[in-house]
Write a protein that holds these residues in place. Structure first.
Motif, PDB file in Angstrom:
ATOM      1  N   PHE A 109       0.825  -1.213   0.000  1.00 45.43           N
ATOM      2  CA  PHE A 109       0.000   0.000   0.000  1.00 45.43           C
ATOM      3  C   PHE A 109       0.858   1.262   0.000  1.00 45.43           C
ATOM      4  O   PHE A 109       0.387   2.341   0.375  1.00 45.43           O
ATOM      5  CB  PHE A 109      -0.924  -0.010   1.217  1.00 45.43           C
ATOM      6  CG  PHE A 109      -1.787  -1.239   1.295  1.00 45.43           C
ATOM      7  CD1 PHE A 109      -2.805  -1.446   0.380  1.00 45.43           C
ATOM      8  CD2 PHE A 109      -1.558  -2.199   2.268  1.00 45.43           C
ATOM      9  CE1 PHE A 109      -3.592  -2.584   0.437  1.00 45.43           C
ATOM     10  CE2 PHE A 109      -2.338  -3.340   2.334  1.00 45.43           C
ATOM     11  CZ  PHE A 109      -3.365  -3.532   1.417  1.00 45.43           C
ATOM     12  N   LEU A 119     -10.102   0.846   3.605  1.00 42.01           N
ATOM     13  CA  LEU A 119      -9.493  -0.345   3.016  1.00 42.01           C
ATOM     14  C   LEU A 119     -10.243  -1.575   3.521  1.00 42.01           C
ATOM     15  O   LEU A 119     -10.283  -1.841   4.717  1.00 42.01           O
ATOM     16  CB  LEU A 119      -8.018  -0.434   3.407  1.00 42.01           C
ATOM     17  CG  LEU A 119      -7.275  -1.724   3.031  1.00 42.01           C
ATOM     18  CD1 LEU A 119      -7.290  -1.941   1.526  1.00 42.01           C
ATOM     19  CD2 LEU A 119      -5.841  -1.689   3.557  1.00 42.01           C
ATOM     20  N   LEU A 137      -0.200   3.650   7.325  1.00 41.44           N
ATOM     21  CA  LEU A 137      -1.520   3.723   6.707  1.00 41.44           C
ATOM     22  C   LEU A 137      -2.530   4.302   7.697  1.00 41.44           C
ATOM     23  O   LEU A 137      -2.637   3.834   8.825  1.00 41.44           O
ATOM     24  CB  LEU A 137      -1.957   2.331   6.256  1.00 41.44           C
ATOM     25  CG  LEU A 137      -3.005   2.252   5.141  1.00 41.44           C
ATOM     26  CD1 LEU A 137      -2.461   2.891   3.864  1.00 41.44           C
ATOM     27  CD2 LEU A 137      -3.375   0.813   4.881  1.00 41.44           C
TER      28      LEU A 137
END
Length: 260
Positions: A109, A119, A137
């Motif tokens: 990612f 996600l 993330l």
């Protein structure tokens, strides 16, 4: 109709026909570039690319780089390689649910950390994933309905990601070192125990056992060495005693010199 008007009308007609052919060719070229079953659209002002139920076995390469929402759900994708989405700088939502994903490489990612906010990795085949795969993330992540191995690695992963609302109860132990954890929600299990602390204790004990084993081997060798030398010295002294006195004194002097 005057000749000039006929010429103008024909020119306009030919121009419109040419434009139509160019537009059609452009559409056909774009359609050919996309995998079968994938198509772009616009939803709520966001550019969307849908590949749901397209029988994909890998992440498509020709996704428009201005895509905001990407749907790759209900396919046959088995793993996510490094930099799988690096050319999608505007991606906000990514749906990878209902695939066969069993492996997520570190950096899969990469490039999405700052802007991705959703996600979905639910209903895949994830057993164990390194926390580094989700490094930096900020998205809300759905990890439910996967055959998780409940251990320290999963505990570190859960502490790293920001779980999507209502998805935590779906992270269930499919396997575990302790049978009583199987079938239970992982967050319920770690409320009563710390997998990483247990792992550390087990590792420390293993190291102590290993060190003790080596120490015992060294001591055993030293004892054997000393006893062997003592036996050799005893035999040599018995041999010296069996010799005539003059020769024995000479041998003893030689032995003492050698020892010194």
């Amino acid at each position: 109709m005057p000749a000039a008007e006929r010429v103008l009308l024909c020119s306009v007609t030919m121009w419109l026909l040419l434009q139509s052919l160019l537009l059609l060719a452009s559409c056909l070229r774009l359609a050919a570039a996309f995998p079968k079953g994938c198509y772009p659209s616009e939803e709520e002002g966001l550019k969307t690319f849908r590949c749901s139920n397209a029988r994909l076995t890998e992440v498509p390469r020709d996704i428009p780089n201005d895509t905001n929402k990407l749907y790759l759900d209900s396919n046959r994708i088995p793993f996510l390689p490094r930099d799988a989405f690096r050319d999608l700088p505007l991606l906000l939502e990514l749906d990878l649910s209902h695939n066969a994903i069993a492996s997520v490489e570190s950096g899969a990612f990469q490039g999405l950390a700052e802007h991705l906010h959703s996600l979905d990795l639910s209903s895949n085949r994830l057993v164990s994933v390194s926390k580094d795969a989700f490094s930096n993330l900020k998205a809300k992540v759905n990890l439910s309905n996967n055959p998780w191995l409940c251990d320290c690695r999963l505990q570190e992963l859960i502490r790293t990601v920001d779980l999507a609302a209502g998805s935590s109860g779906g992270i269930v132990c499919d396997s575990s070192a302790q049978e009583e954890h199987v079938g239970k929600a992982f967050l319920q299990v770690i409320a009563d125990m710390d997998f990483c602390n247990v792992y550390k204790k087990t590792t420390d004990i293993a190291m102590l056992v290993t060190m003790f084993g080596w120490f015992a081997m060294v001591i055993s060798y030293l004892v054997y060495y000393v006893r062997q030398n003592q036996e050799d010295a005893r035999r040599h002294l018995e041999y010296l005693k069996s010799l005539p006195s003059k020769q024995r004194r000479s041998e003893e002097s030689s032995t003492i010199s050698t020892v010194v």
